[in-house]
Write a protein that holds these residues in place. Sequence first.
Motif, PDB file in Angstrom:
ATOM      1  N   LYS A 156      -4.756  -5.872  -5.634  1.00 44.32           N
ATOM      2  CA  LYS A 156      -4.552  -4.247  -5.402  1.00 44.32           C
ATOM      3  C   LYS A 156      -3.195  -3.990  -5.998  1.00 44.32           C
ATOM      4  O   LYS A 156      -2.377  -4.879  -6.234  1.00 44.32           O
ATOM      5  CB  LYS A 156      -4.262  -4.006  -3.920  1.00 44.32           C
ATOM      6  N   THR A 157      -2.980  -3.055  -6.514  1.00 44.46           N
ATOM      7  CA  THR A 157      -1.852  -2.195  -7.490  1.00 44.46           C
ATOM      8  C   THR A 157      -1.414  -0.918  -6.607  1.00 44.46           C
ATOM      9  O   THR A 157      -2.272  -0.389  -5.931  1.00 44.46           O
ATOM     10  CB  THR A 157      -2.210  -2.063  -8.683  1.00 44.46           C
ATOM     11  N   LYS A 158      -0.174  -0.543  -6.901  1.00 41.07           N
ATOM     12  CA  LYS A 158       0.350   0.460  -6.323  1.00 41.07           C
ATOM     13  C   LYS A 158      -0.304   1.731  -6.925  1.00 41.07           C
ATOM     14  O   LYS A 158      -0.158   1.389  -8.484  1.00 41.07           O
ATOM     15  CB  LYS A 158       1.848   0.489  -6.423  1.00 41.07           C
ATOM     16  N   GLY A 159      -0.431   2.847  -6.350  1.00 49.02           N
ATOM     17  CA  GLY A 159      -0.843   4.216  -7.107  1.00 49.02           C
ATOM     18  C   GLY A 159       0.125   4.689  -7.856  1.00 49.02           C
ATOM     19  O   GLY A 159       1.481   4.375  -7.724  1.00 49.02           O
ATOM     20  N   LYS A 160      -0.280   5.896  -8.620  1.00 44.95           N
ATOM     21  CA  LYS A 160       0.529   6.595  -9.530  1.00 44.95           C
ATOM     22  C   LYS A 160       1.449   7.393  -8.550  1.00 44.95           C
ATOM     23  O   LYS A 160       1.126   8.837  -8.861  1.00 44.95           O
ATOM     24  CB  LYS A 160       0.054   6.978 -10.762  1.00 44.95           C
ATOM     25  N   TYR A 161       2.401   6.997  -7.856  1.00 40.70           N
ATOM     26  CA  TYR A 161       3.004   7.927  -6.996  1.00 40.70           C
ATOM     27  C   TYR A 161       4.528   8.185  -7.392  1.00 40.70           C
ATOM     28  O   TYR A 161       5.218   8.695  -6.455  1.00 40.70           O
ATOM     29  CB  TYR A 161       2.917   7.524  -5.582  1.00 40.70           C
ATOM     30  N   GLY A 162       4.840   7.867  -8.443  1.00 42.25           N
ATOM     31  CA  GLY A 162       6.321   7.872  -8.723  1.00 42.25           C
ATOM     32  C   GLY A 162       7.213   8.767  -8.889  1.00 42.25           C
ATOM     33  O   GLY A 162       8.169   8.925  -8.504  1.00 42.25           O
ATOM     34  N   SER A 163       6.502  10.085  -9.011  1.00 33.50           N
ATOM     35  CA  SER A 163       7.251  11.335  -9.009  1.00 33.50           C
ATOM     36  C   SER A 163       7.221  11.567  -7.628  1.00 33.50           C
ATOM     37  O   SER A 163       8.104  12.807  -7.289  1.00 33.50           O
ATOM     38  CB  SER A 163       6.154  12.362  -9.574  1.00 33.50           C
ATOM     39  N   ARG A 164       6.626  10.997  -6.580  1.00 33.42           N
ATOM     40  CA  ARG A 164       6.908  11.646  -5.210  1.00 33.42           C
ATOM     41  C   ARG A 164       8.129  11.366  -4.525  1.00 33.42           C
ATOM     42  O   ARG A 164       8.462  10.081  -4.882  1.00 33.42           O
ATOM     43  CB  ARG A 164       5.676  10.935  -4.295  1.00 33.42           C
ATOM     44  N   ALA A 165       8.823  12.002  -3.903  1.00 40.36           N
ATOM     45  CA  ALA A 165      10.245  11.691  -3.092  1.00 40.36           C
ATOM     46  C   ALA A 165       9.836  10.435  -2.267  1.00 40.36           C
ATOM     47  O   ALA A 165      10.895   9.646  -2.286  1.00 40.36           O
ATOM     48  CB  ALA A 165      10.607  12.884  -2.309  1.00 40.36           C
ATOM     49  N   PHE A 166       8.996  10.338  -1.602  1.00 36.73           N
ATOM     50  CA  PHE A 166       8.844   8.961  -0.806  1.00 36.73           C
ATOM     51  C   PHE A 166       8.742   7.651  -1.646  1.00 36.73           C
ATOM     52  O   PHE A 166       9.421   6.861  -1.164  1.00 36.73           O
ATOM     53  CB  PHE A 166       7.329   9.065  -0.019  1.00 36.73           C
ATOM     54  N   ALA A 167       8.256   7.698  -2.652  1.00 36.94           N
ATOM     55  CA  ALA A 167       8.174   6.791  -3.635  1.00 36.94           C
ATOM     56  C   ALA A 167       9.575   6.335  -4.391  1.00 36.94           C
ATOM     57  O   ALA A 167       9.724   5.085  -4.287  1.00 36.94           O
ATOM     58  CB  ALA A 167       6.984   6.918  -4.651  1.00 36.94           C
ATOM     59  N   LYS A 168      10.105   7.498  -4.689  1.00 35.65           N
ATOM     60  CA  LYS A 168      11.489   7.158  -5.115  1.00 35.65           C
ATOM     61  C   LYS A 168      12.281   6.626  -4.300  1.00 35.65           C
ATOM     62  O   LYS A 168      13.108   5.860  -4.432  1.00 35.65           O
ATOM     63  CB  LYS A 168      11.894   8.635  -5.589  1.00 35.65           C
ATOM     64  N   ARG A 169      12.234   7.142  -2.788  1.00 38.04           N
ATOM     65  CA  ARG A 169      13.219   6.515  -1.853  1.00 38.04           C
ATOM     66  C   ARG A 169      12.742   4.858  -1.732  1.00 38.04           C
ATOM     67  O   ARG A 169      13.864   4.083  -1.542  1.00 38.04           O
ATOM     68  CB  ARG A 169      12.879   7.096  -0.754  1.00 38.04           C
ATOM     69  N   TYR A 170      11.564   4.555  -1.854  1.00 37.09           N
ATOM     70  CA  TYR A 170      11.355   3.221  -1.703  1.00 37.09           C
ATOM     71  C   TYR A 170      11.678   2.438  -2.746  1.00 37.09           C
ATOM     72  O   TYR A 170      12.187   1.350  -2.845  1.00 37.09           O
ATOM     73  CB  TYR A 170       9.717   3.164  -1.518  1.00 37.09           C
ATOM     74  N   LYS A 171      11.521   2.958  -4.041  1.00 38.87           N
ATOM     75  CA  LYS A 171      12.150   2.277  -5.075  1.00 38.87           C
ATOM     76  C   LYS A 171      13.619   2.212  -5.149  1.00 38.87           C
ATOM     77  O   LYS A 171      13.959   0.926  -5.455  1.00 38.87           O
ATOM     78  CB  LYS A 171      11.924   3.212  -6.422  1.00 38.87           C
ATOM     79  N   PHE A 172      14.383   2.969  -4.530  1.00 41.22           N
ATOM     80  CA  PHE A 172      15.732   2.980  -4.267  1.00 41.22           C
ATOM     81  C   PHE A 172      15.894   1.603  -3.564  1.00 41.22           C
ATOM     82  O   PHE A 172      16.902   0.971  -3.671  1.00 41.22           O
ATOM     83  CB  PHE A 172      16.306   4.147  -3.643  1.00 41.22           C
ATOM     84  N   ILE A 173      14.990   1.615  -2.482  1.00 41.78           N
ATOM     85  CA  ILE A 173      15.410   0.364  -1.377  1.00 41.78           C
ATOM     86  C   ILE A 173      14.971  -0.996  -1.950  1.00 41.78           C
ATOM     87  O   ILE A 173      15.848  -1.775  -1.620  1.00 41.78           O
ATOM     88  CB  ILE A 173      14.349   0.644  -0.091  1.00 41.78           C
ATOM     89  N   THR A 174      14.049  -0.982  -2.760  1.00 42.54           N
ATOM     90  CA  THR A 174      13.674  -2.196  -3.478  1.00 42.54           C
ATOM     91  C   THR A 174      14.778  -2.622  -4.278  1.00 42.54           C
ATOM     92  O   THR A 174      15.028  -3.883  -4.362  1.00 42.54           O
ATOM     93  CB  THR A 174      12.438  -1.963  -4.274  1.00 42.54           C
ATOM     94  N   GLU A 175      15.589  -1.565  -5.020  1.00 40.14           N
ATOM     95  CA  GLU A 175      16.685  -1.925  -6.011  1.00 40.14           C
ATOM     96  C   GLU A 175      17.837  -2.617  -4.988  1.00 40.14           C
ATOM     97  O   GLU A 175      18.586  -3.387  -5.580  1.00 40.14           O
ATOM     98  CB  GLU A 175      17.002  -0.709  -6.677  1.00 40.14           C
ATOM     99  N   LEU A 176      18.051  -2.097  -3.941  1.00 39.46           N
ATOM    100  CA  LEU A 176      19.122  -2.317  -3.018  1.00 39.46           C
ATOM    101  C   LEU A 176      18.761  -3.707  -2.598  1.00 39.46           C
ATOM    102  O   LEU A 176      20.123  -4.483  -2.572  1.00 39.46           O
ATOM    103  CB  LEU A 176      19.023  -1.541  -1.811  1.00 39.46           C
ATOM    104  N   ILE A 177      17.760  -4.165  -2.304  1.00 37.16           N
ATOM    105  CA  ILE A 177      17.389  -5.503  -1.709  1.00 37.16           C
ATOM    106  C   ILE A 177      17.591  -6.336  -3.024  1.00 37.16           C
ATOM    107  O   ILE A 177      18.187  -7.366  -2.899  1.00 37.16           O
ATOM    108  CB  ILE A 177      15.918  -5.596  -1.257  1.00 37.16           C
TER     109      ILE A 177
END
Length: 613
Positions: A156-177
């Motif tokens: 399974k792969t992540k859908g193309k939600y990169g422009s969504r605010a929720f997806a951006k916040r999760y990306k920020f969290i993965t970078e923090l970790i």
Amino acid sequence: MHLTPDQKPISELFPIEGNLKYVIPSYQRGYSWNTENIEELFNDVLNEDEGYYVGNLLVTTDEKSSKGEEFPSIYSVVDGQQRLTTITLFFLAIYEDLDSMANSSDSKKKAIYSLESDISRKLALKNGSPRLNLLARDAEVFENYLDAVLDDEGKKTKGKYGSRAFAKRYKFITELINENFKDYTELRVFYDKLNSVNLLRITMNDLVDAFTVFSSLNAKGLPLTLIDLLKSTFMKSAVGSVDDKVASDLWEQLISIFIGGDSQTKSSAVTQLLLNNYDAFINDTGSSITKTKALKKYQKVFENKGYSYIYELIKNAKIFSAMSPVINMHIDVSFSEKVMDRLNSLMKLDASQVYPLILFLLKGLSEKKIEEITVINILDMLIKFYVRRNIVLKPKASNIRSAFLQVVREIGQRTPEQDINEVALINTKKVVKTMSVADNEFRAALSDDIYEISPKTVRFILIYLERKNGTYFNKQRKDTLDEYTGGSGKKIMPVWSLEHILPESGNLKNGWKKMISPDNEDNASVVQEKWMHKLGNLTLTGYNSEMSDHSFKFKRDFKENGSYVGLATGLFINNSITKEKENIAQKESWTPQDIQRRTQILSKLIIEDFSVK
């Protein structure tokens, strides 16, 4: 009213066994924490002691919860959604980071697999459904990511939600970790601390009663704050030196510097003073002081320096008030209009990470140890830095504070032969250049959904461009770009707010569907979502509610008292709505191509004006 308060660690709120489940009810708003909120919670977990208390979780129980094992224990979240969602995303990001450690030694592989197993059970029930049920728009992204990350077979792969605010916040969290933990051991320590974090879960059986409790928790019943507790420390230090009345008067002199706003705002401002005062003038480490450790630190300060340190604190508080939203206009410390204009600009950019440096510089300026031109030049550098940082969201807030704390140390540790102005300028410039993103990355971020990234920064930029290049405001037409309306029970709002030319409303009408998607009106909502939050679709208006989701022509020709106040208003930033030498009165449509063209025009100006070379 039946109320059940129970302090719970995260390990029990997100157990690895059982059917405990949280549901975000439909009356709630979606996930809305910004990167600063997220990073503050992350840093609290990282830096505070185990068992750190992060707030309340107010829930109501679902009647299904008491009907046997076939039903999960369901809690409906009244207050605490943002914190609960962020913690969930922390766990998901930890799991994803563990996956990247798959090539570890055999001994670590076993530990990693075991920890992944625990996290997957925290995040999902046995039937595969998420333990946290979000609102539909957030759930669409979250559940897709959850399935993709927890997929054992990796199909399974992540859908193309990169422009969504929720997806951006999760990306920020993965970078923090990813950026903070380089191996399994470090990550495991953070995971254990996260599990030990405490919330006070308050359970109600009735929603009406829950809202009553919510109102009480968020109204006047405030807990003791750092400033309340520090008063006791100060009073003890004054015993034997001055009588209680003199000591109390000195303390009130400190508190009276901060006026206006409610008690919570005032308390927050004084707490910020204490934290930044310590970092600017006392702290000799590269790590910033935390709220929970501040009391012990100041206890030692008063023990070592005696009660008379209050005079120094009062002096620094008067300087800090120039940076605070709660300002006493009668203080005996003042700075020039040039300095205050730049300070006010920087405060609009949420630049709290550099407060220790600014406080240090302003004190030097007030004592005539640092020249005004030095302070102005540094503030200009910081404004450019923060505009870029707030749009790209790099570097992280904690890294910024640490770097600029080092600048304070460099200035304070200069040799007698070194000029303080030169040391301050050189070290600030070095950090700004090192930490600022490159132009190509800045340009890419300006082409993204900039409104969702930082609307306050977008508004700041558009106002800056208008003031620098425009002629709309003059002696007869007052510049009201920074003025607000409201008060006396009414919501305080800016006179000029951001306006989406292509509306952001969920149900497009007034010809917009055909205009933006002429070949397939059913696809208009997809086109709208792609383009509505772009820089080129944003402008400033004093008539946001009046223009609302009306047609382009209505917005173009909107008038009040016979004068154009819509898109035909003679603002500089509205000139680019049309092509060069094109009259806006003849502009009949607004399309994705127009938004892209205008985005490129405005981005070019912004990159030029906010260069850090």
